[in-house]
Design a protein around this motif. Sequence first.
Motif, short mmCIF file in Angstrom:
data_model
loop_
_atom_site.label_atom_id
_atom_site.label_comp_id
_atom_site.label_asym_id
_atom_site.label_seq_id
_atom_site.Cartn_x
_atom_site.Cartn_y
_atom_site.Cartn_z
N PHE A 105 0.92 -1.08 -0.50
CA PHE A 105 -0.64 -0.21 -0.29
C PHE A 105 0.47 1.69 0.24
O PHE A 105 0.31 2.09 -1.12
CB PHE A 105 -0.74 -0.05 1.26
N THR A 106 2.22 0.98 0.94
CA THR A 106 2.35 2.20 0.69
C THR A 106 3.72 2.75 -0.87
O THR A 106 3.77 4.10 -0.85
CB THR A 106 4.08 2.39 1.74
N ILE A 107 4.36 1.75 -1.16
CA ILE A 107 4.71 1.80 -2.14
C ILE A 107 3.93 2.21 -3.09
O ILE A 107 4.26 3.41 -4.71
CB ILE A 107 5.43 0.10 -2.63
N GLY A 108 2.82 2.09 -3.63
CA GLY A 108 2.01 2.04 -4.60
C GLY A 108 1.11 3.70 -4.80
O GLY A 108 1.19 4.32 -5.03
N GLN A 109 1.01 4.11 -3.20
CA GLN A 109 0.71 5.51 -3.14
C GLN A 109 1.72 6.11 -3.54
O GLN A 109 1.82 7.02 -3.83
CB GLN A 109 0.53 5.36 -1.94
#
Length: 102
Positions: free
Chosen positions: A70-74
């Motif tokens: 989720f962090t990398i995607g955002q």
Amino acid sequence: MTFEGLLHVNGWVLFGILGQILFGSRFIVQWLASERRKESTIPVAFWYLSLLGGLILFAYAFWYRQDIVFTIGQSAGIFIYLRNLMLIRRPRPGTAMPGGAG
């Protein structure tokens, strides 16, 4: 995940929901702008909603969820939203600079 887990709401979850609402509302803004112009368009508000929602979701994913996916995607999205806003605000050749400097 259980149904009871879905109902666990705290300040971080409300913050994440706010980010999701902002992020999702960009599609409604884009759709309404396209309907008004009778052609597909991406208004500047789309990028601001993307950036604000993305920043909130990034904080939620990084500090609360501690979810690397989720962090990398955002974080990738935030770079793209910022770059689009920079390109939109960049002076175009032949346009006067604010304050008469051009």
